[in-house]
Design an enzyme around this catalytic site. Structure first.
Site, PDB file in Angstrom:
ATOM      1  N   GLU A  59      -8.596  -0.865  13.493  1.00  9.38           N
ATOM      2  CA  GLU A  59      -9.493  -1.744  12.733  1.00  9.38           C
ATOM      3  C   GLU A  59      -9.273  -3.223  13.051  1.00  9.38           C
ATOM      4  OE1 GLU A  59      -8.828  -1.821   8.466  1.00  9.38           O
ATOM      5  OE2 GLU A  59      -6.662  -1.682   8.704  1.00  9.38           O
ATOM      6  N   THR A  73       5.826   1.819   5.345  1.00  3.78           N
ATOM      7  CA  THR A  73       4.489   1.372   5.720  1.00  3.78           C
ATOM      8  C   THR A  73       3.930   2.271   6.810  1.00  3.78           C
ATOM      9  OG1 THR A  73       3.110  -0.309   6.759  1.00  3.78           O
ATOM     10  CG2 THR A  73       5.415  -0.398   7.312  1.00  3.78           C
ATOM     11  N   GLY A 132       0.796  -1.224   0.000  1.00  4.23           N
ATOM     12  CA  GLY A 132       0.000   0.000   0.000  1.00  4.23           C
ATOM     13  C   GLY A 132       0.827   1.272   0.000  1.00  4.23           C
ATOM     14  N   ASP A 180       1.770   1.335   8.732  1.00 14.52           N
ATOM     15  CA  ASP A 180       1.476   0.444   9.861  1.00 14.52           C
ATOM     16  C   ASP A 180       2.594   0.397  10.891  1.00 14.52           C
ATOM     17  OD1 ASP A 180      -1.023  -0.221   8.941  1.00 14.52           O
ATOM     18  OD2 ASP A 180      -0.320  -1.968   7.818  1.00 14.52           O
ATOM     19  N   GLN A 233      -5.705   8.865   5.923  1.00 17.32           N
ATOM     20  CA  GLN A 233      -4.590   8.776   6.865  1.00 17.32           C
ATOM     21  C   GLN A 233      -3.281   8.375   6.194  1.00 17.32           C
ATOM     22  OE1 GLN A 233      -5.353   5.264   9.754  1.00 17.32           O
ATOM     23  NE2 GLN A 233      -7.073   5.222   8.366  1.00 17.32           N
ATOM     24  N   MET A 257      -6.501   2.679  10.591  1.00 19.89           N
ATOM     25  CA  MET A 257      -5.991   1.455   9.993  1.00 19.89           C
ATOM     26  C   MET A 257      -5.112   0.737  11.011  1.00 19.89           C
ATOM     27  SD  MET A 257      -5.153   2.495   6.040  1.00 19.89           S
ATOM     28  CE  MET A 257      -6.492   2.790   4.857  1.00 19.89           C
ATOM     29  N   GLY A 258      -4.634  -0.448  10.638  1.00 22.30           N
ATOM     30  CA  GLY A 258      -3.810  -1.259  11.528  1.00 22.30           C
ATOM     31  C   GLY A 258      -4.491  -2.587  11.788  1.00 22.30           C
ATOM     32  N   ARG A 259      -4.289  -3.543  10.862  1.00 25.20           N
ATOM     33  CA  ARG A 259      -4.951  -4.835  11.000  1.00 25.20           C
ATOM     34  C   ARG A 259      -4.255  -5.687  12.049  1.00 25.20           C
ATOM     35  NH1 ARG A 259      -8.807  -6.848   7.388  1.00 25.20           N
ATOM     36  NH2 ARG A 259      -9.109  -4.645   7.035  1.00 25.20           N
TER      37      ARG A 259
END
Lengths: 408, 408
Positions: B244, B141, B13, B143, B298, B187-189
């Site tokens: 998330e 990333t 991403g 993340d 974001q 976000m942040g799986r």
């Protein structure tokens, strides 16, 4: 002559620049030798009638400066609508008793269409009862739907946030070599000014919003589907901007799930209009569909505000004080555009009653023939309103906001 | 010595600062007398294997400068994962044939954990076959979940956007004198770095996020409900930030609607985790609940990027070129923090294999005891990463982005 006090209040939703209007009012009050204390209704007229108010006269210079870039409303608001005094005089008696008790001669009320109804009613009551008080209205609304004024403080900043974010999202949507549709939902229940302003993202010639759907045009789900289907023959990534208030031919809000769109496609209400439209594309045309809501960020994003909007918000506040001191009452300050290039505008005064309870729509001639976009004339109208950089005070690279409503 | 060419690519991403890494690579290549053309994979490795690439050597100086503030990825990306060459050699043959044909001696691959697996595999294949090619990885990333590197380019900018927006939303939520809960989804799986960074909104001492829920902590809906119920005894407006990727004790994602949370409260899947949690509060505790998703904004909000993040993204790119010219291969550039105050960091080189397919979580000791917030240590970690203003080129008060992927 004995000095008189002032009262500041607001009703309706917040914007990124309302606090700038307060600052305009506060500065002007401080510069007026005839004016003394300035009180603020805490949480609008409703709060005041419940006894909630505070004195903001002696707040520090720094706190006043910070108002310029502080979003939302520092004094609070309500959505309370007063009835006509023939029907329900109690609120009026309470209100004017408060004014008398606090030696208040000037009331400044910031708001949208409904709020100007309040200004008109309070002004007319005072006149009828022979109360020597000036009631002045100051316009604000991101919806930009007030009549007479060329535009509304708050709208320019929301338009800038929307255009900037649509540019960024359009970039994000083009990174994969895959068909995808982004449906972006803006606020705007009754008018399409906010959704329409996304056209400014086409400043970047490369990635415009492909379609814009406004409440001013009857929404037909088949046309919407065909628009996207046809566009997808030419390009993989499609960006759609849609106003939350679009309605079908029966006048039903699309988001409410009552429209034939859903009967036909067999989907029910999911939340907002973008969420409602998403499955129509996802289940029939293209698997990658994102429903994006700008939500309260579009009215709160002070970090992306328009410099001109902040300035004009200040002016409509300051000019309202001047008007009151000149004996005006029951009026609203408004913006009259004189020229576009260079942009010039002046602050005028209009009867609050003429603004109250009307809604200004995006004119037909600024909407394209297919009803899925806007014209160059709309761009000429909105582009000057987002101009001007802001000078936001930061600490650790984050904004510093005013804490005027606290004990500072 | 004959000049050799370079190949640039990305997978995974986008972020707000990947293009700054490209700029670091491009500048360094231009400054290296041994390097000649620089090709870009169009849409990642998958695109390249389908024959999609373009030459970006001769793009204008202006376009290169614009990369600094252009969000997303100008060359495109894919999520293609190559298998081990023992299983499926075809991709490798195709890839290295392409390199040979275009006289490419250096490959620069920007990505996250999965991408470093690709770097490691390509590097190891080249070594095994005796192919004289350097394969270098560059981290990215939002993340922030890559191991060894102190943090990941892209994260600081996302953290700044989240903190700024939470501050603004918290203001917006406090304008009415009514109980309300805002549930904001980041976000942040797999890890909670993004949600946790919302703690920076507490920079404004007044309106912190009240609770933060991370995937590192088992999510218990009863505790969540009690947290809010108790807090509401003290204050009317409550701001919750939730990742998330939070899961219940059985390991089920809350957003997926499989958790006992829903059996108990009788609600089903609605979309994201904020939408899933909303009715639990709305139907039982407080009518005014908003579920807000920061969505792609974001990772795309270049207008709110961190200056330091842009700079470090540039450095990990430039240093990868230097490393390659010094004979390194199969490695990734990484950031090593030397000190916090003043912030100092250096770029180091690590084996891509050691980074590949690992996930770095927010450490237990940076999460508070109740599992609904983070500690001062987390603030010390993240605060330096959002520092530094940006100097974004604008036209009509809107950003100007690079169009490097077009014919400019």
């Amino acid at each position: 002559m004995k000095k008189r006090n002032c009262l500041l209040g607001q009703s309706g939703g917040p914007t990124a620049v309302i606090n700038s209007s307060y600052r305009g009012i506060l500065d002007q009050v401080k510069n007026s030798p005839d004016l003394d204390r300035i009180y603020a209704m805490r949480f609008g007229l409703q709060g005041l009638l419940e006894g909630k108010f505070f004195d903001i006269t002696d707040k520090s210079k720094l706190e006043l400066e910070l108002l310029e870039n502080t979003p939302s409303t520092i004094i609070g608001t309500s959505r309370y609508k007063i009835s006509h005094y023939n029907k329900h005089e109690e609120d009026y008696i309470k209100f004017f008793d408060f004014l008398e008790e606090h030696e208040i001669g000037y009331v400044f009320y910031v708001g949208g269409n409904d709020s100007m109804d309040t200004v008109a009613k309070l002004g007319s009551y005072a006149r009828e009862k022979g109360i020597d008080v000036s009631i002045m209205g100051i316009p604000k609304t991101i919806d930009n739907d007030m009549v007479i004024t060329d535009h509304c403080p708050g709208f320019g900043s929301a338009a800038k946030y929307i255009a900037t974010s649509v540019m960024e999202i359009a970039r994000d949507s083009r990174v994969y070599d895959l068909k995808n549709v982004h449906i972006i939902e803006t606020m705007g229940r009754g008018s399409g000014w906010l959704a329409a302003s996304s056209i400014l993202a086409a400043n970047e010639k490369l990635y415009a919003p492909d379609f814009i759907y406004l409440p001013e045009v009857v929404f037909d789900v088949d046309d919407f589907y065909k628009d996207i289907e046809n566009k997808m023959k030419d390009q993989k990534a499609i960006t759609v901007v849609v106003s939350e208030g679009i309605r079908d031919k029966n006048g039903n809000y699309v988001y409410a799930g009552k429209t034939t769109a859903h009967d036909k496609f067999g989907h029910k209400r999911l939340g907002g209009v973008a969420d409602t439209l998403k499955p129509i594309i996802k289940n029939n045309l293209c698997k990658r569909v994102k429903a994006i809501k700008f939500d309260v960020m579009q009215r709160a994003a002070a970090h992306c505000a328009s410099g001109r909007d902040i300035e004009e918000a200040y002016q409509v506040g300051a000019e309202a004080v001047k008007a009151a001191l000149e004996g005006e009452t029951g009026k609203m300050t408004a913006i009259k555009r004189i020229s576009n290039d260079p942009y010039q505008a002046e602050i005028i005064r209009v009867e609050a009653e003429k603004v109250a309870n009307h809604v200004k729509l995006v004119p037909d001639e600024w909407i394209n023939e297919k009803g899925n976009g806007v014209t160059e004339e709309f761009i000429d109208y909105v582009l000057p309103l987002i101009q001007g950089e802001i000078d936001i005070k930061t600490e650790n690279s984050l904004p510093v906001f005013s804490k005027l409503e606290t004990g500072v």
